[in-house]
Design a protein around this motif. Structure first.
Motif, PDB file in Angstrom:
ATOM      1  N   ARG A   5       0.678  -1.145   0.073  1.00 17.19           N
ATOM      2  CA  ARG A   5       0.032  -0.034   0.173  1.00 17.19           C
ATOM      3  C   ARG A   5       0.845   1.208  -0.102  1.00 17.19           C
ATOM      4  NH1 ARG A   5      -3.986   1.614   4.830  1.00 17.19           N
ATOM      5  NH2 ARG A   5      -4.974   3.367   3.782  1.00 17.19           N
ATOM      6  N   ASP A   6       2.022   1.286   0.703  1.00 17.55           N
ATOM      7  CA  ASP A   6       2.655   2.534   0.742  1.00 17.55           C
ATOM      8  C   ASP A   6       3.516   2.583  -0.495  1.00 17.55           C
ATOM      9  OD1 ASP A   6       2.546   1.593   3.778  1.00 17.55           O
ATOM     10  OD2 ASP A   6       3.386   3.794   3.942  1.00 17.55           O
ATOM     11  N   SER A  44       1.464   4.401  -2.957  1.00 15.13           N
ATOM     12  CA  SER A  44       0.826   5.492  -2.911  1.00 15.13           C
ATOM     13  C   SER A  44       2.000   6.570  -2.937  1.00 15.13           C
ATOM     14  CB  SER A  44       0.344   5.768  -1.120  1.00 15.13           C
ATOM     15  OG  SER A  44       0.152   6.869  -0.864  1.00 15.13           O
ATOM     16  N   LYS A  48       2.068   9.338  -1.230  1.00 19.19           N
ATOM     17  CA  LYS A  48       2.314   9.921  -0.063  1.00 19.19           C
ATOM     18  C   LYS A  48       3.243   9.386   0.856  1.00 19.19           C
ATOM     19  CE  LYS A  48      -2.327   9.716   1.039  1.00 19.19           C
ATOM     20  NZ  LYS A  48      -3.399  10.404   2.070  1.00 19.19           N
TER      21      LYS A  48
END
Lengths: 422, 389
Positions: free
Chosen positions: A138-139, A142, A144
């Motif tokens: 997920r990171d 992303s 962000k």
């Protein structure tokens, strides 16, 4: 190399890369002649081992295992000393561990790849990084975050996926890795998730800097803070990281870049990286540093960067940023367990933000090629960071120079020949 | 809505007005309703007839504050709505009869901060807890003995009439009922602003709100409007679980029911590693640390809205900051009063945000102390105090 390019003339460092690669191919052919086909064998080579905290590294013969699945064995061309190496070289308690091969800032060439490695092949020029990018969690998916959750950052003594090690000394004893890189060795084994392929035309003694320090500093300015044109910036600590923050802020068009350091020599150096004003806290008398900075910046800097690694300096940086929108970016790493303390009154009433920057929020595989290109396009300046160059045998000199605050980056060339610039 | 009728409008202009005010003479004492004199507005000032006001926890904080930090006697109240009775020199923005909402945070619309999107802290008249008017420092209130009564946060709405600087006033032209306009004066705007302007909650986010008072529930309203997928409310009062759903809270956690498990772990389990945004809406350093530990590494943001009055610092582990968590604070939720409050009024009229459910009680001015009791007992969200009942 194409004939045409040679005719145009290349810098000596680029020629050395070509020669290096020719030599590597010759050695490879020798090894293949010695080995049966169809299997990679361990490599015997030199490595600088840290056996006891704070003691000079010892250059010894080590055996480097062939790469397993997802792993890549690389030949290091050059590496540079980063303060994180010094921190873990000095440290006596865990996560320090001995014996260890340090080094987290380097550039190399792929010697062989393990199973499942599709993105790299023998001969590719690569930069290993302490930050992993699996491109799957997920990171990683992303924008962000650069904090891969599949392989979360830790001061690891071994390979990320299975916790095994790849180095043994002449007695057959295990030598530990350092944050997935271990570049103080002629050969090392790195997980493909810690490797970024780069354009080979960047000189290696510039490419290696991008492995850690430059990315951290420039990234902190570009990605974490997102410094915009016309901003005022205050940088606490003008080591390589702080100077890289200055370089990043300069490229973004910051109009005031204040460098804060106890070493007066840093101002002259700082100017080369875009520092416009210098403050030495020892010269401020009883006046708190944040008052000095407030006077220079219409109430406080838009962005304050802490690049030392001391909670007390973080507090000063926080106090020095402007009310209303000031951002404090923590880049330096204090000892494990240290607490940062802020006045909640100031956070609330002054609208200030505190954020941290790990590896400059750089996603290695996406952002490192951008930094390389920026250097090749003559935007990002890296040359001034390299203040010293030594051969591998003299690696301990790099430590002496950094501890005496005489160097910014000392590049360590693994091969015998250090090419000298024209 | 009806405008207040004045039998002789010209009578009061330029003259002091005698009226009732609820005065706090000593810390933590019941307010006393007495006759006072309100001076006419000086340059840049506006004298307002208060229609209704509501009790905000910040009033209670300073009502409790012991001397020397607490200043007495004071007319508290800073969440209100009123009608302009007269204006001082240079005031052109409002005129007699206009409906206005006073605010504790100035908005001159002219300084660098007011002009920047990034800040709502007006640098012309910076925020301070001041016992007088912002420009002169003097008071417009005198008691029946002629002694000075102090202002509070530049508003002092627990009085039939008050004097407020134009820089602290918002003109309301939208047809919003006055009692709903009153709520936009402080608490609800703070919460909605924090979610939409400071955190900028995006669709699908996970949010954790520590403290389900009016501000915390207003954060929930803002988060829901922004499309947050999970809005966790954390409160020690189990009664809050029932009302919280009305405001968008999807899950309720009472730390008392968590046993030995730290709240950060509980929230992490509910949100795949931590909430994208955590809001502290109480004002306690240890809760701020809890909020920080509950947000997600990588990009988690903690927003501080609570006012910590004990001077206790926020203490966080430096490694957590390096893991990508950030902390931001904001007075008034990033709201720039003159532009954002009318916007919020319109959002209410368009049914994008709710305000009605925040009003849990209503009392007349003479019963103003009941509002304090209800809030201190955790029984109310917003108790409206109608001046004319």
């Amino acid at each position: 190399m194409k004939e045409g390019k040679e005719a145009r003339g290349l810098s000596l460092s680029t020629i050395s890369v070509q020669r290096e690669r020719e030599r590597e191919r010759e050695r490879e052919r020798e090894r293949e002649r010695e080995q049966p086909k169809g299997g990679r064998k361990p490599i015997q080579c030199r490595a600088a081992i840290c056996r006891r905290p704070g003691e000079p590294l010892q250059i010894e013969e080590v055996e480097v295992a062939p790469p397993k699945a997802w792993e890549v064995r690389i030949k290091i061309i050059c590496t540079s000393l980063c303060f994180s190496d010094v921190t873990f070289w000095k440290m006596k308690d865990p996560p320090a561990i001995f014996p260890r091969i340090l080094g987290d800032e380097a550039v190399g060439v792929v010697e062989s790849v393990g199973e499942n490695v599709k993105e790299l092949k023998e001969g590719d020029t690569v930069i290993p990084t302490l930050v992993t990018e699996c491109q799957d969690c997920r990171d990683c998916n992303s924008k962000k975050s650069n904090k891969c959750s599949k392989f979360p950052f830790k001061i690891s003594p071994s390979m990320p996926r299975d916790g095994t090690t790849c180095f043994t000394d002449s007695k057959g004893e295990v030598i530990y890795h350092f944050i997935h890189v271990s570049s103080f060795s002629e050969y090392t084994v790195v997980d493909v998730a810690n490797l970024t392929k780069i354009d080979p035309s960047i000189p290696p003694n510039r490419a290696c800097l991008i492995g850690c320090g430059i990315s951290t500093g420039v990234g902190a300015a570009w990605k974490t803070a997102n410094v915009e044109a016309g901003s005022s910036v205050a940088i606490f600590g003008l080591g390589a990281i702080g100077l890289a923050v200055a370089e990043g802020a300069r490229l973004r068009g910051a109009t005031k870049i204040i460098g804060v350091d106890l070493n007066p020599n840093k101002f002259e150096i700082g100017k080369k990286f875009g520092v416009t004003d210098f403050v030495n806290p020892s010269d401020c008398g009883n006046k708190p540093i944040h008052e000095v900075i407030a006077e220079m910046t219409d109430g406080g800097a838009d962005y304050c960067f802490e690049c030392v690694g001391l909670a007390s300096v973080v507090s000063q940086a926080f106090a020095s940023c402007r009310k209303g929108w000031g951002k404090t970016i923590v880049v330096g790493v204090d000892k494990p367990g240290s607490q940062l303390t802020f006045s909640s009154y100031e956070v609330l009433h002054f609208g200030k933000t505190i954020m941290g920057s790990m590896f400059g929020d750089i996603k290695p595989k996406t952002d490192i090629p951008i930094l390389v290109k920026s250097y090749l396009d003559k935007e990002l300046q890296l040359d001034e960071f390299v203040t010293h160059e030594v051969q591998f045998e003299d690696i301990n000199k790099a430590f002496d120079l950094l501890l005496a605050e005489k160097s910014i980056r000392c590049v360590i060339w693994m091969d015998k020949q250090i090419p000298f610039p024209i | 809505m009806d405008k207040e009728t004045q039998t002789n409008p010209s009578d009061t202009t330029g003259k002091p007005i005698r009226c009732k005010a609820a005065i706090c003479k000593n810390p933590e004492e019941a307010l006393v309703i007495e006759e006072i004199e309100v001076a006419p507005p000086q340059a840049w000032e506006v004298r307002i007839k208060i229609l209704c006001t509501s009790l905000c926890h910040s009033d209670v904080t300073f009502w409790k504050m012991q001397k020397p930090f607490g200043i007495f006697p004071t007319i508290f109240g800073h969440e209100a709505v009123g009608v302009v009775e007269s204006v001082g020199e240079f005031v052109e923005e409002v005129k007699k009869g206009d409906i206005v909402v006073p605010v504790f945070l100035a908005n001159c619309e002219d300084c660098k901060d007011c002009k920047s999107e990034k800040s709502n802290i007006c640098s012309k008249i910076p925020f301070s807890v001041n016992p007088g008017m912002p420009r002169s420092g003097s008071s417009r209130f005198r008691d029946s003995n002629g002694d000075v009564i102090n202002h509070f946060l530049f508003v002092s709405s627990f009085s039939e009439y008050t004097v407020v600087d134009i820089i602290h006033l918002v003109k309301i032209t939208e047809p919003i009922p006055v009692d709903k306009a009153c709520l936009l004066s402080c608490g609800i705007s703070t919460g909605v602003g924090a979610a939409t302007k400071i955190a900028k909650v995006e669709k699908g986010s996970t949010v954790a709100i520590f403290g389900l008072g009016a501000v915390g529930l207003a954060v929930a309203v803002g988060a829901r409007m922004s499309g947050a997928s999970k809005i966790i409310g954390v409160d020690l009062n189990p009664e809050k679980a029932k009302i919280a759903k009305k405001f968008g809270i999807t899950d309720f956690v009472n730390p008392k029911d968590c046993g030995e498990k730290p709240i950060g772990e509980v929230i992490a389990e509910m949100t795949e590693g931590g909430a994208d945004y955590c809001f502290e809406c109480i004002g306690l350093a240890n809760v701020m640390a809890d909020a920080f530990s509950s947000c997600r590494p990588g990009w988690g943001k903690t927003v501080i809205l609570g006012v910590e009055v004990h001077g206790a610092p926020i203490s966080v582990n430096s490694l957590e900051i390096l893991r990508g968590k950030s902390i931001a604070g904001s007075l008034f939720g990033g709201i720039k009063a003159k532009s954002d409050i009318p916007r919020l009024a319109k959002m209410y009229l368009d049914k994008e945000i709710q305000l009605d459910e925040f009003i849990t009680h209503e009392v007349g001015f003479d019963d103003i102390n009941k509002a304090f009791d209800l809030l201190l007992q955790g029984k109310s969200l917003r108790c409206l105090i109608w001046m004319d009942r």
